[in-house]
Design a protein around this motif. Structure first.
Motif, PDB file in Angstrom:
ATOM      1  N   SER A 101       0.901  -1.236  -0.153  1.00 58.54           N
ATOM      2  CA  SER A 101      -0.019  -0.044   0.138  1.00 58.54           C
ATOM      3  C   SER A 101       0.773   1.184  -0.213  1.00 58.54           C
ATOM      4  O   SER A 101       1.778   1.351   0.710  1.00 58.54           O
ATOM      5  CB  SER A 101      -0.876  -0.002   1.154  1.00 58.54           C
ATOM      6  OG  SER A 101      -1.604   1.300   1.494  1.00 58.54           O
ATOM      7  N   LEU A 102       0.217   2.301  -0.589  1.00 60.14           N
ATOM      8  CA  LEU A 102       0.982   3.786  -0.608  1.00 60.14           C
ATOM      9  C   LEU A 102       0.592   4.441   0.532  1.00 60.14           C
ATOM     10  O   LEU A 102       1.188   5.552   0.798  1.00 60.14           O
ATOM     11  CB  LEU A 102       0.520   4.280  -1.880  1.00 60.14           C
ATOM     12  CG  LEU A 102       1.117   3.918  -3.274  1.00 60.14           C
ATOM     13  CD1 LEU A 102       0.816   4.528  -4.427  1.00 60.14           C
ATOM     14  CD2 LEU A 102       2.795   3.667  -3.196  1.00 60.14           C
ATOM     15  N   THR A 103      -0.116   3.998   1.487  1.00 57.02           N
ATOM     16  CA  THR A 103      -0.727   4.531   2.528  1.00 57.02           C
ATOM     17  C   THR A 103       0.370   5.390   3.468  1.00 57.02           C
ATOM     18  O   THR A 103       0.318   6.612   3.781  1.00 57.02           O
ATOM     19  CB  THR A 103      -1.562   3.726   3.531  1.00 57.02           C
ATOM     20  OG1 THR A 103      -2.595   3.474   2.656  1.00 57.02           O
ATOM     21  CG2 THR A 103      -2.117   4.739   4.539  1.00 57.02           C
ATOM     22  N   GLY A 104       1.340   4.592   3.985  1.00 62.91           N
ATOM     23  CA  GLY A 104       2.330   5.377   4.808  1.00 62.91           C
ATOM     24  C   GLY A 104       3.265   6.232   3.953  1.00 62.91           C
ATOM     25  O   GLY A 104       3.560   7.207   4.687  1.00 62.91           O
ATOM     26  N   ALA A 105       3.661   6.056   2.854  1.00 59.37           N
ATOM     27  CA  ALA A 105       4.165   6.852   2.038  1.00 59.37           C
ATOM     28  C   ALA A 105       3.679   8.226   2.062  1.00 59.37           C
ATOM     29  O   ALA A 105       4.012   9.462   2.129  1.00 59.37           O
ATOM     30  CB  ALA A 105       4.703   6.297   0.526  1.00 59.37           C
ATOM     31  N   ILE A 106       2.085   8.114   1.262  1.00 56.62           N
ATOM     32  CA  ILE A 106       1.477   9.497   0.872  1.00 56.62           C
ATOM     33  C   ILE A 106       1.584  10.118   2.361  1.00 56.62           C
ATOM     34  O   ILE A 106       1.447  11.343   2.377  1.00 56.62           O
ATOM     35  CB  ILE A 106       0.214   9.001   0.348  1.00 56.62           C
ATOM     36  CG1 ILE A 106       0.484   8.339  -1.045  1.00 56.62           C
ATOM     37  CG2 ILE A 106      -0.797  10.229   0.252  1.00 56.62           C
ATOM     38  CD1 ILE A 106       1.124   9.438  -1.992  1.00 56.62           C
ATOM     39  N   VAL A 107       0.742   9.368   3.170  1.00 56.47           N
ATOM     40  CA  VAL A 107       0.326  10.007   4.608  1.00 56.47           C
ATOM     41  C   VAL A 107       1.932  10.737   5.116  1.00 56.47           C
ATOM     42  O   VAL A 107       1.621  11.921   5.611  1.00 56.47           O
ATOM     43  CB  VAL A 107      -0.127   9.092   5.615  1.00 56.47           C
ATOM     44  CG1 VAL A 107      -0.269   9.823   7.027  1.00 56.47           C
ATOM     45  CG2 VAL A 107      -1.418   8.791   4.983  1.00 56.47           C
ATOM     46  N   SER A 108       3.019  10.078   5.217  1.00 58.82           N
ATOM     47  CA  SER A 108       4.185  10.694   5.689  1.00 58.82           C
ATOM     48  C   SER A 108       4.469  12.030   4.935  1.00 58.82           C
ATOM     49  O   SER A 108       4.768  12.993   5.475  1.00 58.82           O
ATOM     50  CB  SER A 108       5.441   9.803   5.574  1.00 58.82           C
ATOM     51  OG  SER A 108       5.235   8.676   6.525  1.00 58.82           O
ATOM     52  N   ILE A 109       4.208  11.837   3.674  1.00 60.84           N
ATOM     53  CA  ILE A 109       4.568  13.096   2.626  1.00 60.84           C
ATOM     54  C   ILE A 109       3.483  14.299   3.009  1.00 60.84           C
ATOM     55  O   ILE A 109       4.103  15.324   3.299  1.00 60.84           O
ATOM     56  CB  ILE A 109       4.739  12.648   1.332  1.00 60.84           C
ATOM     57  CG1 ILE A 109       5.806  11.870   0.976  1.00 60.84           C
ATOM     58  CG2 ILE A 109       4.712  14.080   0.453  1.00 60.84           C
ATOM     59  CD1 ILE A 109       5.895  11.144  -0.486  1.00 60.84           C
ATOM     60  N   VAL A 110       2.347  13.931   3.289  1.00 61.90           N
ATOM     61  CA  VAL A 110       1.299  14.984   3.409  1.00 61.90           C
ATOM     62  C   VAL A 110       1.755  15.710   4.788  1.00 61.90           C
ATOM     63  O   VAL A 110       1.505  16.845   5.057  1.00 61.90           O
ATOM     64  CB  VAL A 110       0.247  14.501   3.285  1.00 61.90           C
ATOM     65  CG1 VAL A 110      -1.100  15.556   3.620  1.00 61.90           C
ATOM     66  CG2 VAL A 110      -0.271  14.066   1.740  1.00 61.90           C
ATOM     67  N   TYR A 111       2.013  14.653   5.801  1.00 65.63           N
ATOM     68  CA  TYR A 111       2.233  15.301   7.086  1.00 65.63           C
ATOM     69  C   TYR A 111       3.525  16.044   7.181  1.00 65.63           C
ATOM     70  O   TYR A 111       3.451  17.290   7.783  1.00 65.63           O
ATOM     71  CB  TYR A 111       2.596  14.171   8.181  1.00 65.63           C
ATOM     72  CG  TYR A 111       1.459  13.463   8.673  1.00 65.63           C
ATOM     73  CD1 TYR A 111       0.156  13.791   8.915  1.00 65.63           C
ATOM     74  CD2 TYR A 111       1.769  11.874   9.344  1.00 65.63           C
ATOM     75  CE1 TYR A 111      -0.809  12.942   9.311  1.00 65.63           C
ATOM     76  CE2 TYR A 111       0.660  11.121   9.710  1.00 65.63           C
ATOM     77  CZ  TYR A 111      -0.699  11.792   9.926  1.00 65.63           C
ATOM     78  OH  TYR A 111      -1.837  11.100  10.223  1.00 65.63           O
ATOM     79  N   MET A 112       4.367  15.834   6.439  1.00 67.32           N
ATOM     80  CA  MET A 112       5.757  16.670   6.048  1.00 67.32           C
ATOM     81  C   MET A 112       5.362  18.187   5.551  1.00 67.32           C
ATOM     82  O   MET A 112       5.566  18.999   6.095  1.00 67.32           O
ATOM     83  CB  MET A 112       6.876  16.053   5.391  1.00 67.32           C
ATOM     84  CG  MET A 112       7.984  17.012   5.138  1.00 67.32           C
ATOM     85  SD  MET A 112       8.866  17.515   6.530  1.00 67.32           S
ATOM     86  CE  MET A 112       9.849  15.949   7.115  1.00 67.32           C
TER      87      MET A 112
END
Length: 192
Positions: free
Chosen positions: A46-57
């Motif tokens: 899943s891309l969930t962790g990557a996308i969410v980490s980037i959006v949090y940043m």
């Protein structure tokens, strides 16, 4: 006079684009994983962790929208049950606990740190998995089912770290957007 976007409009467009990107790419991943040689694998990607980490940043707490949306879309794409919607959407929101640490430490320090760039998305992934496990247990799930969120998502965590490693090398992608816009403006003023 040029029509310029306000900061709020820029943020809304950016958040929408990341949500759309996630929705499309997650759909493709799920469709590929449910056919052919991948349908019975013990791991999910899943891309969930990557996308969410980037959006949090990029936007801090606004990434919580993407965390919940990711859980809803993942469950929808797999044709999940009602309890799975709650497990994934609410469970993913536990990753919001990483944001205060990001803000306290400083986004630029985390982004450019020797290990912090790696530890932040790792924490986001682990908090999501812990959140899913906790919601699952609260809804009457088994302990073995709850621990399965950690083991089946291990490949997604690896993908998250690789994607964030790449994103931090691309100008402005893994960067606080206020910082990015001010930096771009300063560079433009220096070149005039």
């Amino acid at each position: 006079m040029k029509n310029q976007l306000t900061f709020s409009q820029y943020r809304a467009i950016d958040l929408s684009l990341f949500a759309l990107m996630f929705a499309i790419f997650e759909f493709i991943i799920v469709k590929v994983s449910t056919v052919g040689p991948f349908w019975d694998q013990a791991y999910t990607v899943s891309l969930t962790g990557a996308i969410v980490s980037i959006v949090y940043m990029r936007w801090g707490y606004w990434g919580g929208i993407h965390a919940a949306l990711a859980g809803l879309l993942f469950t929808f794409y797999y044709g999940g049950r009602l309890d799975q919607y709650a497990i994934y959407a609410a469970g993913n929101l536990l990753s919001l606990l990483a944001v205060p640490i990001l803000l306290k430490k400083g986004k630029e320090i985390v982004r450019n740190g020797r290990f912090s760039w790696f530890l932040f998305p790792l924490a986001v992934c682990l908090l999501m998995q812990l959140g899913r496990a906790a919601v699952s247990l609260a809804l009457g799930g088994s302990l073995s089912g709850a621990t399965g969120f950690f083991t089946t998502d291990s490949l997604s965590t690896v993908f998250t770290l690789v994607i964030v490693w790449i994103a931090r090398r691309l100008d402005g992608i893994y960067e606080d957007q206020k910082h990015y816009l001010l930096r771009i403006q300063e560079e433009q003023e220096e070149n005039e």
